[in-house]
Design a protein around this motif. Structure first.
Motif, mmCIF file in Angstrom:
data_model
loop_
_atom_site.group_PDB
_atom_site.id
_atom_site.type_symbol
_atom_site.label_atom_id
_atom_site.label_comp_id
_atom_site.label_asym_id
_atom_site.label_seq_id
_atom_site.Cartn_x
_atom_site.Cartn_y
_atom_site.Cartn_z
ATOM 1 N N LYS A 158 0.816 -1.210 0.000
ATOM 2 C CA LYS A 158 0.000 0.000 0.000
ATOM 3 C C LYS A 158 0.854 1.266 0.000
ATOM 4 O O LYS A 158 0.350 2.348 0.228
ATOM 5 C CB LYS A 158 -0.913 -0.001 1.235
ATOM 6 N N MET A 190 -11.889 1.647 -4.518
ATOM 7 C CA MET A 190 -12.835 2.225 -3.561
ATOM 8 C C MET A 190 -13.939 3.038 -4.225
ATOM 9 O O MET A 190 -14.739 3.679 -3.551
ATOM 10 C CB MET A 190 -12.108 3.108 -2.531
ATOM 11 N N TRP A 194 -16.748 3.865 -1.249
ATOM 12 C CA TRP A 194 -16.127 5.002 -0.581
ATOM 13 C C TRP A 194 -16.912 5.415 0.663
ATOM 14 O O TRP A 194 -16.366 5.975 1.606
ATOM 15 C CB TRP A 194 -16.021 6.169 -1.568
ATOM 16 N N TYR A 228 -8.540 11.024 -3.663
ATOM 17 C CA TYR A 228 -8.015 10.209 -2.570
ATOM 18 C C TYR A 228 -7.260 11.046 -1.547
ATOM 19 O O TYR A 228 -6.980 10.569 -0.441
ATOM 20 C CB TYR A 228 -7.048 9.149 -3.109
ATOM 21 N N CYS A 250 -5.902 6.635 1.480
ATOM 22 C CA CYS A 250 -5.794 5.179 1.346
ATOM 23 C C CYS A 250 -4.391 4.676 1.674
ATOM 24 O O CYS A 250 -4.090 3.491 1.471
ATOM 25 C CB CYS A 250 -6.175 4.740 -0.071
ATOM 26 N N SER A 299 -8.817 -0.325 5.447
ATOM 27 C CA SER A 299 -7.567 -0.716 4.790
ATOM 28 C C SER A 299 -7.724 -2.045 4.059
ATOM 29 O O SER A 299 -7.129 -2.252 2.995
ATOM 30 C CB SER A 299 -6.431 -0.812 5.807
ATOM 31 N N VAL A 302 -9.462 -1.292 0.805
ATOM 32 C CA VAL A 302 -8.527 -0.688 -0.146
ATOM 33 C C VAL A 302 -7.684 -1.771 -0.804
ATOM 34 O O VAL A 302 -7.507 -1.796 -2.029
ATOM 35 C CB VAL A 302 -7.617 0.344 0.559
#
Length: 653
Positions: A158, A190, A194, A228, A250, A299, A302
């Motif tokens: 990530k 997302m 969201w 984001y 994210c 998370s 994501v």
């Protein structure tokens, strides 16, 4: 008496632990530069006023947590180490997550707790169990090392990649720009989950205003959202924006409130405001009462939304960028954020490539061309290379099924279409061939090659083709056939002169989704004339579902018409999130210096249709169609209300 004393001490410790469920106090008391002794720390805890039992909740997208009144909040199972909502735990003391854990604890002693935690979670035992640690040190260290390695691997997947020399945050803040929300991009990570992430949502982030040697955290609120990216402000700064900072929401360092408590991470207030309050616990409770935070599984969502089914070595059929009328076999070389780098199968040095999104209508399963009657370039390679395999058909974007048995498009019918070789223009066009499954071969009037090598394929439901008169009704400049001298162009005269008929209006796509875009919104967009590039861009016009995309810093002649659901549009911060390279806005000096290089190359690309030389990409998009008869709604231009309203109305008798 001795047992009573132990119970009293245990009760006192449990009470302190419950009051410390923010995760702040152990870390803050131990890391604070002003801490002098444990006794002073305990005295400060006694100063905390008792909190009401009906403390309001922190709402969390359907989940609710209360903080911290000694009866609710987060709790840790003393048997297996699982962290969860305290109210959901078993027994009056809320020490265990289930009946089985409670019974196991009683029958097997705390030694089982240590073994269970090391084996199931890899986490070290709690302080309470230290006296019972009989497990070999090597085994415990190995379990803990494995746990740390897992965290590091998750962080790597990530990790955000910064764009050198360009900051979306500074660009938006200094110009008061607005970015398109993530919910406008259903194909992006997302995009469909969201939720209600918005301004004032609280998160736990690293505290950079701290001189401590260890990594500590603090709570911040979202001041502004841009895709984001979020502008955050630490709790306690009130209206002071001096330490505001931008980050990708994210990213791996952004967590919901309560994460530090569950993970054993210290919450430490920023050094700049450390003097403002003597009781930070009560301050946090007051500030967070009724506030929203990220979902606890944010998370995870994501990570799941960034898993892509296309893999390297998969074979596909894709448009031939040099001859738009046909497809070729290509192999997936790499996948970045759902975007595919395809290498044509016959490319020996693997440099003859083509970029597109995995949901692009330009790619198809092996055998698609033959099934609908589309031209196809046979490969000189008669045998699949080792490791290459055909992509499963179900992975490709689906098109709407159409009924071609009734009134349908016919060869020679006229219409208006976005020119795939000059995406800033909508041109007079002709249907040159009707294929199976609703696909059409289209040619641009006045600039077609004799052999039809510049025809291109659109589906009948594509939002890139329009009925005769669409541009006039919506005040868009229509590009007439090259060499046509009777200007201004009039469709009635042209149809009479060419002996042609217009394609029936009812056959075109009239669906207008509630896309959410507004004029002036910023985003990241693919330059479809050079599809490996993703650039800083702006929405400058909205015609129902059609967007005009302007590349910041470039002239309007490079603008492109794009559908609102195009997979070539992305939220601000997408490149940073996925590791793709973002092209920053071109400055005046850089544009002038590029007159002999990239700018000239780009301009040449937009004019290639005049010489029928090298062909490049086209854009397609398949949407639903409606079977009713419609006419144009006068004055329906630059529609900002992007609901389900159509831009046609029924014909009056």
């Amino acid at each position: 008496m001795e047992n009573t004393k132990d119970l009293t001490e245990h009760s006192s410790r449990s009470e302190r632990k419950r009051r410390d469920s923010f995760g702040m106090f152990d870390g803050y008391d131990s890391c604070s530069e002003d801490t002098s002794s444990s006794s002073s720390s305990e005295e400060s805890e006694e100063e905390v006023a008792p909190l009401p039992s009906n403390l309001p909740i922190i709402k969390n997208n359907g989940q609710v947590y209360t903080y911290p009144d000694g009866k609710s909040g987060m709790a840790t199972c003393e048997m297996c180490g699982m962290v969860g909502v305290r109210d959901a735990f078993y027994s009056k003391t809320k020490r265990f997550c289930s009946v089985s854990c409670s019974r196991s604890y009683s029958s097997n002693s705390k030694k089982a707790s240590i073994l269970a935690r090391l084996q199931v979670t890899g986490k070290p035992p709690t302080k309470k169990a230290k006296v019972l640690q009989k497990q070999p040190l090597v085994a415990k260290l190995a379990a803990y090392a494995q746990y740390q390695a897992t965290l590091q691997n998750q962080a790597k997947t990530k990790s955000a990649v910064s764009v050198e020399g360009f900051s979306w945050g500074n660009y938006i803040s200094s110009n008061s720009f607005i970015a398109a929300p993530v919910t406008c991009f259903k194909h992006a990570p997302m995009g469909t989950c969201w939720g209600d992430i918005s301004e004032n949502v609280r998160v736990e982030v690293p505290n950079t205003d701290c001189s401590l040697p260890t990594k500590v955290f603090w709570i911040a609120g979202i001041v502004k959202l841009a895709g984001y990216n979020a502008l955050l402000r630490y709790e306690g700064f009130e209206n002071d924006s001096g330490l505001d900072f931008w980050c990708n929401i994210c990213g791996s360092d952004i967590h919901p409130v309560g994460w530090c408590a569950a993970s054993g991470k210290p919450l430490v207030p920023p050094r700049t405001i450390q003097h403002k309050y003597t009781n930070w616990k009560a301050f946090l409770v007051k500030r967070l009462t009724g506030a929203k935070t990220l979902p606890p599984d944010f998370s995870q969502k994501v990570s799941e939304s960034m898993q892509y089914p296309f893999k390297p070595c998969m074979r596909v059929e894709v448009v031939d960028k040099r001859h738009l009328c046909r497809t070729r076999v290509a192999v997936v070389e790499s996948v970045i954020g759902g975007r595919l780098r395809l290498v044509y199968e016959e490319s020996e040095d693997r440099t003859d490539d083509f970029w597109c999104h995995m949901h692009s209508p330009l790619i198809h399963h092996i055998g698609w061309s033959r099934s609908i009657g589309h031209r196809f370039k046979r490969s000189d390679i008669t045998k699949k290379q080792d490791g290459h395999f055909d992509t499963p058909p179900h992975l490709f974007a689906k098109v709407k099924e159409v009924d071609q048995s009734g009134e349908w498009f016919k060869e020679g019918m006229k219409l208006e279409a976005i020119d795939p070789l000059n995406l800033s223009t909508i041109c007079v066009a002709t249907i040159r061939k009707v294929l199976a499954d609703g696909f059409l071969m289209i040619g641009i009037d006045g600039s077609e090659a004799a052999d039809g090598s510049d025809w291109f394929c659109y589906h009948a439901t594509s939002p890139s083709i329009f009925p005769v008169g669409f541009c006039e009704i919506n005040m868009i400049e229509l590009t007439p056939p090259r060499g046509y001298t009777k200007l201004p162009f009039k469709w009635f005269d042209y149809l009479r002169e060419t002996g042609s008929i217009a394609a029936p209006v009812k056959l075109f796509n009239k669906d207008v989704p509630n896309h959410g875009f507004r004029v002036g919104m910023k985003l990241e967009a693919v330059d479809l004339m050079e599809p490996r590039l993703i650039c800083v861009a702006t929405v400058t016009r909205i015609i129902h579902r059609l967007l005009r995309i302007h590349f910041d810093g470039w002239e309007e002649e490079y603008d492109q018409w794009v559908d609102c659901e195009s997979p070539d549009l992305y939220p601000v911060g997408w490149c940073q999130l996925t590791g793709y390279q973002l092209q920053p806005p071109a400055s005046q000096s850089s544009r002038e210096s590029q007159s002999g290089s990239s700018k000239q190359k780009k301009k040449a690309k937009s004019q290639q249709y005049k010489g029928h030389k090298k062909m490049t990409t086209l854009q397609l998009k398949e949407e639903l169609i409606d079977g009713e008869d419609y006419n144009f709604l006068q004055g329906a231009s630059d529609q900002e209300s992007n609901g389900s309203a159509n831009f046609y109305i029924k014909q009056e008798p």
